[in-house]
Enzyme design. Structure first.
Site, PDB file in Angstrom:
ATOM      1  N   TYR A 292       7.086  -0.382  -6.179  1.00 45.27           N
ATOM      2  CA  TYR A 292       7.335   0.872  -6.878  1.00 45.27           C
ATOM      3  C   TYR A 292       8.272   0.613  -8.043  1.00 45.27           C
ATOM      4  O   TYR A 292       9.184  -0.197  -7.935  1.00 45.27           O
ATOM      5  CB  TYR A 292       8.008   1.878  -5.953  1.00 45.27           C
ATOM      6  N   HIS A 300       3.841   6.688  -7.925  1.00 43.52           N
ATOM      7  CA  HIS A 300       3.055   5.952  -6.935  1.00 43.52           C
ATOM      8  C   HIS A 300       3.308   4.464  -7.142  1.00 43.52           C
ATOM      9  O   HIS A 300       3.728   4.047  -8.221  1.00 43.52           O
ATOM     10  CB  HIS A 300       1.576   6.249  -7.110  1.00 43.52           C
ATOM     11  N   LYS A 347      -3.966   1.061  -7.968  1.00 45.50           N
ATOM     12  CA  LYS A 347      -2.945   0.013  -7.944  1.00 45.50           C
ATOM     13  C   LYS A 347      -3.539  -1.264  -8.512  1.00 45.50           C
ATOM     14  O   LYS A 347      -4.723  -1.507  -8.376  1.00 45.50           O
ATOM     15  CB  LYS A 347      -2.494  -0.243  -6.508  1.00 45.50           C
TER      16      LYS A 347
END
Lengths: 393, 455
Positions: A292, A300, A347
């Site tokens: 993070y 996120h 991600k």
């Protein structure tokens, strides 16, 4: 509309400010902001001193974790760097708040779990509305079509129980019924004593990596050995944590191996922590850790990291008792599985190749710095390449 | 349908609206009983939510379906044809693995093919003397691609002498027709047969080549263009670089000594946590915590650990340029993408050392610009405000090196700079993994987290 928009905006701003205040510090240690006295200024050349929160944890061998019981310490470790996980919560230790709210009924700030469930209810409602509109449009089109095809036929809309079409319609519309929001069963308000017991039920659990980083790296955590009831030294921790994965087979000859899972994981953990990333477990995303930027309450996780250990000396691999993951050849199927999961969660996947140094290079394994500086982390960033979307500059 | 079942279905669909729900709520498996204990023997599949392409039973859906199906059939039905004006003529030689272009038409040749010069000296005493001229020759993938898409009419002819008069370039159709009237034409099927396997062209490599070409990209063999690519930087710059190398080599013993000292000294402090050293801010605390080396500065050590086969396993196959590139065959610009083609069945991920070796073979490349940056650039160029970088000498830079380093460190912390750099990497290679015709494309970037600390 404008009004509510502005209202939302200011509310949002207020929350952001609030968060920035609570989570202002990236590490549990604070920098002394008081103006230094003349003497202090002279002796330290204007350097500011650090304030150490001196948190205390208990080493629980059976769970391979370190527990922090003290509520103030829990708060310090969570708000300054997001260390640990509440034993009865998803992440932030909120169990206490949730229970108190149920018992007393006051609502100061919704917890993360409550926000999620509220969002789900809203999303459901939105989907139902959307589906409704869609069906209505379809029915209207159908009616228009029927009008063109044959005016003789009786119009199939509105609802007729016997008409086959409409039964099918009815089936699709079944999901549109608004669902009732999940009910919170309030606990019976018990006697005062029990409530006090409840308030201590949750602890913060630190992984061994987190614990060692805080104890040795930052120096703000002291860890108690519950058997002897004394604080453990950094040297003891360094040794004890390495014992853990091999205590079961009682063959502790291998304690000095540099492919010890604790060492390998810690090297990667320390690497990213020292660059300022907040690290949480990545098990839910098929990876070892997620990174993070400032912490889970702000953004996120941007990156998902898989640890791929590589041996400097191939001979060490064949004699290893640990069977580390991802040391052998990795298949394309393996990569695509992990990458697909993570690109759907927005991600970026990182393969962190950590090179395990050959034993020859490390003279003193009891000295963490001497050991850790011999490891090496090489990252490979993974991204799906879509040729059709890269045509324009 | 009775009321109970209605409820069950409703519950199911509600739950499945959100993927996460199942995580928190334990499903009530008793619900399944109502599906199995039904009195009527009719089988019934439990519904989980709305499906997007579910039959609604509405006529309008059926109509749309019929129309699309019809459109498909008529598209397949059409006869594939191509105008004579766009078809080029060539001669394919199996022994040379090249197609020589006789009649050149269309725009393909701005990037396809390479020029070959004839030497007329060999034709002495021949009445039909061929003048010095430049022909185009196509590599197997280029010939196959052109034949497959109907842009090249090829004949098979074994020319071994490059000055064979059959290869004479022409613009006259009827002359060429008579010249090749006895030669067998080269079908697409035959072209696959002849071109795949020639000159290192595998089916996997061709699959990727054709895919990229159909999307409009300019694609060239990496080894073919590698030597021609315009190198950035002047001779002076290169000279300066080599001078720097000499300086570095001269100074390295001192640097090592300094490093040794600082490490010993630093480790003493570090071994007892960062708290012992005074700190001004979190930046300096985090900096003192950084002790694990990262990055690819020692890539040559990785290369040394690989044998020849391992080093070349992931060599770049294709250099690729975006469709809008102003492409010049003799001096191509640096490619936009470098594609390595691998066979999924015969390979696995590169090892760490192979990654290091692979990256070390590539030049540094900046991450692609975001939309915002592009707009800004366009705006600047319109206003005629090019980037006004002050002309600086190396002396000035050396004198201000601390300030410059601080500026760069600050810039690197800007999310608009940092995140693209972290997500793209210092250098990038695209691997096209072909599994019996199905392709999967993955971009691998050289990670540089160590250069972009958050604090």
């Amino acid at each position: 509309m404008v009004n509510t928009g502005q209202k939302n905006n200011t509310a949002h701003k207020r929350i952001k400010q609030h968060q920035n205040r609570i989570y202002a510090n990236p590490l549990p240690v604070l920098i002394d902001q008081r103006p230094s006295t003349f003497l202090a200024g002279l002796s330290r050349f204007g350097q500011k001193s650090l304030i150490n929160p001196s948190c205390v944890g208990i080493y629980i061998k059976e769970t391979q974790s370190v527990w922090v019981i003290n509520e103030r310490d829990i708060r310090v470790l969570w708000t300054r760097g997001f260390f640990g996980k509440g034993s009865l919560s998803r992440s932030e230790p909120t169990w206490n708040d949730r229970q108190r709210k149920l018992a007393v009924g006051d609502k100061p700030q919704p917890t993360a779990e409550e926000i999620t469930s509220k969002r789900r209810v809203e999303r459901n409602k939105m989907k139902i509305e959307r589906a409704k509109v869609l069906t209505e449009a379809q029915l209207a089109a159908e009616a228009a079509l029927a009008g063109i095809d044959a005016i003789k036929e009786s119009p199939p809309v509105p609802v007729d129980e016997d008409n086959n079409d409409i039964v099918l319609n009815d089936k699709t519309s079944r999901g549109f019924e608004p669902s009732s929001p999940p009910k919170w069963e309030p606990l019976e308000p018990d006697e005062q004593e029990e409530q006090e017991d409840l308030s201590n039920a949750e602890h913060l659990q630190l992984t061994l990596q987190e614990a060692f980083f805080l104890a040795w790296g930052v120096g703000c955590l002291r860890i108690i050995d519950p058997q002897k009831d004394i604080f453990m030294s950094n040297r003891q921790l360094w040794k004890e944590f390495r014992y853990l994965p091999i205590t079961l087979d009682s063959n502790s000859v291998n304690i000095d191996r540099l492919d010890n899972p604790f060492l390998v994981n810690y090297a990667v953990y320390h690497h990213y922590r020292s660059l300022g990333w907040v690290i949480k477990s990545g098990i839910k995303f098929c990876v070892d850790m997620v990174l993070y930027k400032r912490g889970p309450v702000f953004h996120h996780a941007e990156f998902a990291v898989v640890i791929c250990p590589t041996y400097e000396d191939e001979a060490d691999k064949s004699t290893s008792p640990f069977k580390l993951h991802n040391t052998d050849e990795l298949s394309w199927q393996w990569l695509n599985t992990i990458n697909r999961v993570n690109s759907q969660a927005k991600k970026t996947l990182i393969l962190a190749y950590v090179e395990i140094p050959s034993k020859k290079r490390v003279e003193n394994i009891d000295e963490p710095t001497e050991v850790l500086k011999e490891y090496n982390v090489k990252e490979v960033v993974i991204k799906r390449f879509v040729a059709a979307r890269n045509r324009d500059n | 349908m009775d009321q109970d079942e209605y409820k069950i279905i409703k519950n199911n669909s509600d739950e499945s609206d959100d993927n996460d729900s199942a995580e928190d709520e334990v499903p009530d498996y008793r619900q399944l009983a109502s599906f199995t204990n039904r009195k009527s023997k009719e089988t019934y599949i439990p519904r989980r939510g709305e499906k997007e392409f579910e039959p609604t039973g509405l006529k309008i859906q059926q109509k749309a379906l019929d129309e699309s199906r019809e459109a498909m059939f008529s598209a397949i039905d059409g006869v594939r044809q191509s105008s004579n004006k766009n078809i080029s003529i060539g001669l394919w030689s199996n022994s040379q693995s090249r197609a020589s272009i006789i009649i050149q038409r269309g725009t393909h040749f701005s990037s396809i093919g390479h020029p070959v010069r004839n030497t007329p000296a060999k034709f002495e005493g021949n009445a039909q003397k061929v003048a010095s001229e430049t022909r185009l020759e196509l590599l197997p993938e280029e010939a196959l691609y052109m034949v497959e898409r109907g842009s090249l009419m090829c004949y098979e002819y074994e020319w071994s002498d490059r000055n064979d008069k059959m290869l004479k370039v022409s613009t006259n159709d009827s002359e060429v027709d008579t010249r090749f009237s006895n030669l067998p034409p080269f079908s697409a099927q035959r072209a696959f047969d002849c071109c795949i396997g020639k000159d290192g062209l595998t089916l996997e490599k061709y699959t990727i080549y054709a895919q990229l070409k159909r999307l409009g990209y300019i694609v060239k063999r990496a080894e073919q263009t590698e030597t021609n690519i315009v190198r950035r930087g002047s001779i002076l710059g290169n000279l300066w670089k080599s001078l720097q190398g000499v300086f570095k080599a001269l100074l390295s013993p001192f640097a090592a000594l300094v490093r040794l000292f600082s490490l010993r000294f630093g480790s003493l402090l570090r071994s007892r946590s960062c708290l012992l050293t005074p700190h001004q801010d979190y930046d300096s605390i985090f900096k003192s915590l950084r002790l694990i080396p990262s990055g690819y500065s020692k890539a040559h050590e990785s290369s040394a650990k690989l044998d020849q086969d391992e080093q070349h396993e992931f060599d770049v196959t294709w250099h690729v340029w975006r469709p809008a590139t102003k492409f010049k065959k003799s001096s191509p610009p640096p490619p936009d993408f470098r594609i390595v083609v691998v066979d999924a069945q015969k390979s696995s991920l590169p090892s760490m050392h192979q990654f290091a070796h692979m990256f070390s073979q590539q030049p540094y490349s900046a991450p692609p610009m975001t939309r915002k940056q592009k707009l800004q650039r366009e705006k600047q160029s319109k206003e005629g405000k090019g980037e006004d970088t002050p002309q600086t000498t190396w002396l000035w830079r050396w004198w201000n090196r601390k300030q410059l380093a601080a500026d760069e460190a600050k810039r690197n912390k800007d999310p608009a700079v940092m995140f693209p750099a972290l997500k793209y990497g210092k250098r990038a290679v695209v691997l096209a993994i072909v599994d019996s015709g199905t392709t999967s494309w993955i971009q691998f970037g050289e990670g540089q987290f160590g250069d972009f600390p958050l604090y």
